[in-house]
Design a protein around this motif. Structure first.
Motif: not given
Length: 138
Positions: A22-32, A60-67, A45-50
């Motif tokens: 679940v946490f194999s990418t840094k982006w998943t944990s950072m988004i959570l 961001l889009t790819q990680t959000l889809r995986e989540m 999306t824009g707020v998350l990216q900023r």
């Protein structure tokens, strides 16, 4: 192998391996983390990216889809049409271990610094290592 034995932790589908997946990418944990701590559970999306320095729109889009596929977050449509991302109840259950890990990192920055002896800009990427030494890690 019997269920409930110490060998269970070495199976491919064991809980420790699934957590790491679940946490194999840094982006998943950072988004959570960002959705839970900084954005009060929901954001567009824009707020998350900023809010996450260094993440590309594509990543961001790819990680959000995986989540979404794994049930950690869901899309909420609004009127007028806009997409907001919100953690699911399952997603919020994953926030606690992330926060513990992030807290440990903040409290042990010296250990992380000692682990990485050279400045980030001087470390070689995997690709540079291969090119530099013809496949042998240097």
């Amino acid at each position: 192998m019997k269920e409930g034995t110490p060998d269970d932790e070495w199976r491919e589908d064991c809980a420790p391996r699934r957590v790491l997946e679940v946490f194999s990418t840094k982006w998943t944990s950072m988004i959570l983390h960002v959705l839970h701590v900084r954005l009060d559970g929901a954001a567009r999306t824009g707020v998350l990216q900023r809010s996450i320095p260094g993440i590309s729109k594509k990543m961001l889009t790819q990680t959000l889809r995986e989540m979404e596929g794994s049930g950690l977050r869901h899309v909420r449509g609004t009127i007028p049409p806009a997409v907001a991302y919100r953690l699911t109840p399952l997603g919020t259950r994953f926030v606690e271990p992330i926060e513990l890990l992030y807290s440990w990192g903040r409290g042990n920055a010296d250990a992380l610094d000692a682990l990485v002896s050279r400045p980030t800009s001087r470390r070689l990427s995997d690709r540079e290592r291969v090119q530099t030494d013809k496949g042998r890690e240097i």
